[in-house]
Scaffold this active site. Structure first.
Site, PDB file in Angstrom:
ATOM      1  N   LYS A  99     -11.948   8.306   9.462  1.00 32.11           N
ATOM      2  CA  LYS A  99     -12.836   7.723  10.487  1.00 32.11           C
ATOM      3  C   LYS A  99     -14.273   7.970  10.073  1.00 32.11           C
ATOM      4  CE  LYS A  99     -13.548   6.019  14.693  1.00 32.11           C
ATOM      5  NZ  LYS A  99     -14.336   4.941  14.049  1.00 32.11           N
ATOM      6  N   LYS A 134     -16.408   7.576   5.209  1.00 31.25           N
ATOM      7  CA  LYS A 134     -17.737   6.989   5.401  1.00 31.25           C
ATOM      8  C   LYS A 134     -17.911   5.842   4.432  1.00 31.25           C
ATOM      9  CE  LYS A 134     -21.499   7.747   7.888  1.00 31.25           C
ATOM     10  NZ  LYS A 134     -21.598   8.279   9.260  1.00 31.25           N
ATOM     11  N   THR A 167     -23.512   9.447  21.864  1.00 28.89           N
ATOM     12  CA  THR A 167     -23.994  10.503  20.961  1.00 28.89           C
ATOM     13  C   THR A 167     -24.959  11.422  21.707  1.00 28.89           C
ATOM     14  OG1 THR A 167     -23.707   9.042  19.086  1.00 28.89           O
ATOM     15  CG2 THR A 167     -25.172  10.926  18.762  1.00 28.89           C
ATOM     16  N   ASN A 199     -31.477   4.955  18.688  1.00 31.75           N
ATOM     17  CA  ASN A 199     -30.373   5.054  19.641  1.00 31.75           C
ATOM     18  C   ASN A 199     -30.190   6.499  20.123  1.00 31.75           C
ATOM     19  OD1 ASN A 199     -27.478   5.847  20.144  1.00 31.75           O
ATOM     20  ND2 ASN A 199     -27.298   3.633  20.334  1.00 31.75           N
TER      21      ASN A 199
HETATM   22  P1  NAD Z   1     -31.781   4.468  14.680  1.00 34.46           P
HETATM   23  O1  NAD Z   1     -31.960   3.635  13.457  1.00 34.46           O
HETATM   24  O2  NAD Z   1     -31.475   3.811  15.979  1.00 34.46           O
HETATM   25  O3  NAD Z   1     -33.079   5.405  14.919  1.00 34.46           O
HETATM   26  C1  NAD Z   1     -33.671   6.179  13.938  1.00 34.46           C
HETATM   27  C2  NAD Z   1     -35.041   6.629  14.449  1.00 34.46           C
HETATM   28  O4  NAD Z   1     -35.630   7.500  13.489  1.00 34.46           O
HETATM   29  C3  NAD Z   1     -36.021   5.478  14.644  1.00 34.46           C
HETATM   30  O5  NAD Z   1     -36.750   5.707  15.832  1.00 34.46           O
HETATM   31  C4  NAD Z   1     -36.948   5.598  13.441  1.00 34.46           C
HETATM   32  O6  NAD Z   1     -38.257   5.091  13.700  1.00 34.46           O
HETATM   33  C5  NAD Z   1     -36.978   7.099  13.289  1.00 34.46           C
HETATM   34  N1  NAD Z   1     -37.451   7.545  11.978  1.00 34.46           N
HETATM   35  C6  NAD Z   1     -37.200   7.004  10.762  1.00 34.46           C
HETATM   36  N2  NAD Z   1     -37.897   7.658   9.837  1.00 34.46           N
HETATM   37  C7  NAD Z   1     -38.583   8.646  10.487  1.00 34.46           C
HETATM   38  C8  NAD Z   1     -39.477   9.657  10.079  1.00 34.46           C
HETATM   39  N3  NAD Z   1     -39.838   9.783   8.797  1.00 34.46           N
HETATM   40  N4  NAD Z   1     -39.949  10.501  11.024  1.00 34.46           N
HETATM   41  C9  NAD Z   1     -39.617  10.366  12.306  1.00 34.46           C
HETATM   42  N5  NAD Z   1     -38.792   9.427  12.754  1.00 34.46           N
HETATM   43  C10 NAD Z   1     -38.287   8.573  11.856  1.00 34.46           C
HETATM   44  O7  NAD Z   1     -30.643   5.506  14.287  1.00 34.46           O
HETATM   45  P2  NAD Z   1     -29.750   6.387  15.277  1.00 34.46           P
HETATM   46  O8  NAD Z   1     -28.464   5.678  15.509  1.00 34.46           O
HETATM   47  O9  NAD Z   1     -30.550   6.884  16.426  1.00 34.46           O
HETATM   48  O10 NAD Z   1     -29.419   7.585  14.274  1.00 34.46           O
HETATM   49  C11 NAD Z   1     -30.326   8.638  14.037  1.00 34.46           C
HETATM   50  C12 NAD Z   1     -29.584   9.756  13.345  1.00 34.46           C
HETATM   51  O11 NAD Z   1     -28.508  10.158  14.195  1.00 34.46           O
HETATM   52  C13 NAD Z   1     -28.934   9.396  11.989  1.00 34.46           C
HETATM   53  O12 NAD Z   1     -28.951  10.539  11.164  1.00 34.46           O
HETATM   54  C14 NAD Z   1     -27.506   9.062  12.366  1.00 34.46           C
HETATM   55  O13 NAD Z   1     -26.593   9.251  11.263  1.00 34.46           O
HETATM   56  C15 NAD Z   1     -27.284  10.093  13.468  1.00 34.46           C
HETATM   57  N6  NAD Z   1     -26.183   9.749  14.354  1.00 34.46           N
HETATM   58  C16 NAD Z   1     -26.244   8.671  15.169  1.00 34.46           C
HETATM   59  C17 NAD Z   1     -25.159   8.350  15.963  1.00 34.46           C
HETATM   60  C18 NAD Z   1     -25.196   7.183  16.910  1.00 34.46           C
HETATM   61  O14 NAD Z   1     -24.197   6.994  17.626  1.00 34.46           O
HETATM   62  N7  NAD Z   1     -26.269   6.431  16.980  1.00 34.46           N
HETATM   63  C19 NAD Z   1     -23.993   9.145  15.920  1.00 34.46           C
HETATM   64  C20 NAD Z   1     -23.963  10.261  15.087  1.00 34.46           C
HETATM   65  C21 NAD Z   1     -25.071  10.550  14.303  1.00 34.46           C
END
Ligand code: NAD
Length: 421
Positions: free
Chosen positions: A66, A102, A186, A217
């Protein structure tokens, strides 16, 4: 150090404490299967581009592989391997019957048209169709892959197999078999574990200052949930800007969200300057924001943002890792010595995969749950997992990440041994 080397270090630490069977350790050091494919896509101008795609199937001793699919220009095999391993650890930490996998494609999706993106998404499924499936390997969204992309992928798989198969992928839109609550799961899961830690540390949310890095997100939903629970959000950032409240009033998550919708980024004023003349808040770099005094620092953006170079400069009591891999192993050692509690990614952001698992269960049963049912089940899992991890950390006198790995690696090792090596 690449993320897979970080992951190996974390595995080694847990294996030593657990006195892990050496055969099991050898199995866990490497992915079970690495798939790589060239994905041809007809571009809108009639030319053909070939994209490089990966699927790493790390371990399926506890259930089908997964893990999400990332569309990003920096995707590389070491990163996909690390993320696949962390997925196995994450599923085992929260006790859901899934393994770890992944995927990724080296692409900048923002420059593709909708049609090109759809053809790439369908191409990815064509490339790996014989290796995925509802009982084999169930992908999901990750960075820059959306519910729409999941819908195209599910449709492609269903067409090839000649039967509607919603359970092949999670994170789908609601009307094609998605789960209620998946969009905020999350952050919600992270909040449930944070809430337990806050109670243990006897902090009062109303006097608790929070800084959030990343407003996508995970970060924006966390801001919203924490704001409504009474926490004071005194700083936040995205890739373009970082802002600190200097009056101590705290930001309203709705206001930030409105600005983001209007401008596409989260700058509360229009000066965009590090030297900002605004009276209530101050602009700074993302790195400076991390080092401001607060009680809770939520990392919701990138990998490797807390390293041995800045770990000693952080002035927080708690770090919540909604991002995957934001803290390096060297930084972990420093943070633990400083008494900073790190709620590790494999626990703190596991709400996402937990509700993905719920989505899969609902797809297989063709029976859908209310949001309340989803969150009641999620809360129970997250609280129980936090308490198991907390107890192990107290027992072995280790940080919460090592404790999560102890819990997870032990569970995976048991499954490997019981099934027979
Ligand atoms: P997203 O693309 O929706 O948001 C990412 C955010 O990070 C954006 O606001 C972007 O502007 C910001 N960002 C990018 N570069 C940056 C920097 N240099 N400094 C500060 N902010 C910066 O992604 P997401 O889904 O929110 O995921 C964020 C992290 O959470 C990732 O590592 C992802 O693997 C992890 N994650 C997300 C989920 C999920 O369900 N969305 C689940 C598990 C893990």
């Amino acid at each position: 150090m690449n993320p897979f080397q970080n992951a190996q270090k974390q595995l080694k630490t847990a294996a030593t404490i657990l006195n892990l069977d050496s055969d099991v350790l050898e199995i866990l050091k490497k992915p079970k299967r690495i798939l790589q494919a060239s994905i041809p896509v007809k571009m809108d101008d009639g030319s053909l581009k070939v994209f490089e795609g990966y699927r790493v199937q790390y371990n399926d001793a506890r259930g089908p592989f997964k893990g999400g699919i990332r569309f990003h220009p920096q995707v590389n095999l070491a990163e996909v391997k690390a993320l696949a391993f962390w997925m196995a650890v994450k599923c085992a930490t929260v006790g859901i019957p899934m393994g770890g996998g992944k995927g990724g494609v080296i692409v900048k999706p923002q420059v593709l048209s909708t049609g090109e993106l759809e053809r790439l998404s369908r191409g990815y499924i064509n490339a790996f169709v014989n290796f995925i499936g509802p009982k084999v390997d169930i992908p999901a969204p990750d960075v820059y892959t959306t519910p729409q992309i999941m819908a195209w992928m599910m449709d492609e798989y269903s067409k090839i197999k000649g039967k509607n198969t919603p359970g092949v992928i999670t994170g789908k839109p609601l009307n094609v078999g998605g789960s209620l609550g998946r969009d905020t799961a999350t952050a919600q899961g992270g909040f449930y574990v944070l809430d337990e830690l806050v109670k243990k540390l006897k902090l009062n949310p109303k006097n608790t200052k929070v800084i959030i890095q990343g407003f996508g997100n995970a970060g924006s939903n966390m801001a919203d949930i924490m704001f409504h629970a009474g926490y004071k959000i005194i700083g936040y950032s995205d890739s373009k800007t970082a802002i600190l409240d200097i009056k101590g009033k705290g930001f309203d998550s709705h206001t930030i969200e409105k600005i983001k919708k209007k401008k596409g980024y989260v700058d509360i004023c229009d000066c965009h300057k590090i030297k900002c003349s605004c009276k209530d808040h101050k602009h700074m770099t993302n790195e400076q924001l991390l080092q401001q005094k607060c009680d809770i620092l939520v990392l919701a953006a990138l990998e490797n943002v807390v390293t041995q170079n800045n770990a000693g400069k952080l002035k927080t009591k708690i770090i919540v890792e909604l991002a995957n891999g934001p803290t390096t192993p060297e930084a972990d050692v420093k943070l633990y010595k400083k008494g900073i509690h790190v709620l590790p990614d494999v626990l703190a952001n596991a709400g996402g995969v937990t509700v993905s698992y719920f989505e899969w269960v609902q797809n297989l049963q063709n029976n859908y749950w209310t949001k309340k049912e989803v969150f009641t089940k999620l809360q129970k899992i997250m609280i129980e997992s936090f308490n198991s991890v907390w107890e192990l950390s107290q027992k072995h006198k280790v940080d919460l990440r090592t404790a999560s790995f102890l819990l997870a690696v032990d569970r995976i090792a048991d499954a490997i041994k019981q099934r027979g090596i």
